[in-house]
Enzyme design. Structure first.
Site, PDB file in Angstrom:
ATOM      1  CE  LYS A  74      29.610 -15.339 -11.522  1.00 35.49           C
ATOM      2  NZ  LYS A  74      29.112 -16.676 -11.436  1.00 35.49           N
ATOM      3  CE  LYS A  83      23.583 -19.543  -5.033  1.00 40.31           C
ATOM      4  NZ  LYS A  83      23.861 -19.954  -6.432  1.00 40.31           N
ATOM      5  NE  ARG A 101      22.101 -16.315  -7.199  1.00 42.43           N
ATOM      6  CZ  ARG A 101      22.503 -15.813  -6.039  1.00 42.43           C
ATOM      7  NH1 ARG A 101      21.621 -15.325  -5.182  1.00 42.43           N
ATOM      8  NH2 ARG A 101      23.800 -15.788  -5.735  1.00 42.43           N
ATOM      9  CE  LYS A 107      29.563 -17.423  -8.221  1.00 46.23           C
ATOM     10  NZ  LYS A 107      28.954 -18.616  -8.812  1.00 46.23           N
TER      11      LYS A 107
HETATM   12  C1  PBG Z   1      26.324 -20.722 -10.321  1.00 46.05           C
HETATM   13  C2  PBG Z   1      26.669 -19.492 -11.070  1.00 46.05           C
HETATM   14  C3  PBG Z   1      26.163 -18.202 -10.871  1.00 46.05           C
HETATM   15  C4  PBG Z   1      26.672 -17.425 -11.901  1.00 46.05           C
HETATM   16  C5  PBG Z   1      27.489 -18.239 -12.692  1.00 46.05           C
HETATM   17  N1  PBG Z   1      27.482 -19.519 -12.157  1.00 46.05           N
HETATM   18  C6  PBG Z   1      25.204 -17.678  -9.885  1.00 46.05           C
HETATM   19  C7  PBG Z   1      25.404 -17.807  -8.449  1.00 46.05           C
HETATM   20  O1  PBG Z   1      26.513 -18.107  -7.972  1.00 46.05           O
HETATM   21  O2  PBG Z   1      24.415 -17.641  -7.747  1.00 46.05           O
HETATM   22  C8  PBG Z   1      26.330 -15.970 -12.109  1.00 46.05           C
HETATM   23  C9  PBG Z   1      26.487 -15.448 -13.484  1.00 46.05           C
HETATM   24  C10 PBG Z   1      25.786 -14.168 -13.766  1.00 46.05           C
HETATM   25  O3  PBG Z   1      25.183 -13.523 -12.879  1.00 46.05           O
HETATM   26  O4  PBG Z   1      25.808 -13.766 -14.940  1.00 46.05           O
HETATM   27  N2  PBG Z   1      27.153 -21.150  -9.350  1.00 46.05           N
END
Ligand code: PBG
Length: 310
Positions: free
Chosen positions: A234, A203, A190, A180
């Site tokens: 992702k 992050k 968000r 990720k």
């Molecule tokens: C939370 C999470 C995120 C997404 C899925 N789970 C956001 C992030 O890591 O800030 C993003 C999914 C999307 O943008 O569709 N940990």
């Protein structure tokens, strides 16, 4: 006759946002066509998904500000939005649909980070893992079929797998968000879960550098060794090369998350009259299959399933 990659509704996982109330549908401005649903609406979406042949839903709660805290302890409450939504889906559809639940603290923290932070705001890996284990057990107890840790802490897969076994949840799967990236494509998400207003900084101390491919392979290797059944890459389209490398190296089921920013780009192009939604949706989903993905998490899941003639 010679087509190599085929998309069917069975390849799709539909992410849904949950909100408080009854009979509530709140459109998410940053994601045109996507809404937050109260628990009863989530159950209705589950029935719709079953009718469309979609095998799995992914749930994300929009936790009220007063239930957020520095340690995100609402994640451990058996009656939090996530658990109520899981139970409602299982009551409505039983085993006709799978429920995949996100493990990370960002929908519950007052600072919007995925983990616990120190005074300087640095995310603490090991202390966070303890919370994530509790969160995963809470979701499994409510009926989740697949635990999906999206937090990117090191060591959490082993800790969650062990805890699931010890608690009698041997059949609950883990789909790890193994690779990720610290991506600009998560912006609309968000907004949808209500963490964008509170998140300070970024992050990057736990999510990956978009420049790194080998590191993705190391992350995947660790999560598989620790007990992940399935791995995820992702975002999706900008990282198809990573999905492909992971598939070739490990020969395990690989899923891609076509994230919120990717969905928003397609919808923005459609709104500008610049492109054909249906064609883009099907072409992008086909590209994931061609790259080697077993399936895709997409906000277009229901629309795509309809196009595919379920
Ligand atoms: C939370 C999470 C995120 C997404 C899925 N789970 C956001 C992030 O890591 O800030 C993003 C999914 C999307 O943008 O569709 N940990």
């Amino acid at each position: 006759m010679h087509r190599e990659a085929v998309v069917t509704p069975a390849d799709l996982i539909w992410p849904l946002f949950v909100t408080e109330g009854e009979g509530v549908e709140e459109p998410v401005a940053a994601l045109p066509g996507v809404s937050r649903w109260s628990v009863d609406g989530i159950a209705a979406r589950a029935r719709e998904a079953v009718a469309l042949g979609i095998p799995c839903l992914a749930l994300f709660p929009n936790t009220q500000a007063e239930r957020r805290s520095a340690d995100g302890r609402e994640a451990l409450s058996p009656d939090n939005l996530m658990c109520r939504a899981i139970r409602a889906i299982k009551q409505a559809c039983g085993d006709d649909i799978g429920v995949l639940t996100d493990v990370a603290l960002d929908p519950y923290t007052s600072h919007g980070q995925d983990g616990l932070i120190d005074e300087a705001g640095y995310v603490l890996n090991d202390a966070t893992v303890d919370m994530l284990v509790g969160q995963a057990l809470n979701q499994a107890a409510a009926g989740a079929d697949i635990i999906a840790p999206s937090d990117m802490m090191d060591g959490r897969i082993a800790a969650i797998r062990t805890a699931l076994e010890d608690a009698g949840h041997a059949n609950v799967q883990i789909m790890s968000y193994a690779a990720k990236y610290a991506s600009a494509f998560y912006g609309p998400f968000r907004h949808a879960v209500g963490s964008s207003g509170v998140l300070k900084g970024d992050k990057k101390t736990y999510q990956m550098d978009p420049a790194n491919g080998e590191e993705a392979l190391r992350e995947v290797a660790m999560d598989l060794a620790e007990g992940a059944d399935t791995v995820m890459v992702k975002p999706g389209l900008p990282y198809l090369d990573i999905a492909r490398r992971v598939k070739e190296r490990f020969e395990v089921p690989v899923f891609a998350y076509q994230v919120s920013g990717e969905y928003a780009m397609i919808e923005a192009a459609v709104a500008a009259g610049a492109a054909d939604r249906d064609a883009m949706v099907l072409e992008t989903l086909t590209a994931f299959k061609r790259a080697g993905c077993s399936g895709v998490l997409t906000y277009h899941a229901a629309h795509a399933a309809r196009l595919l003639g379920a």
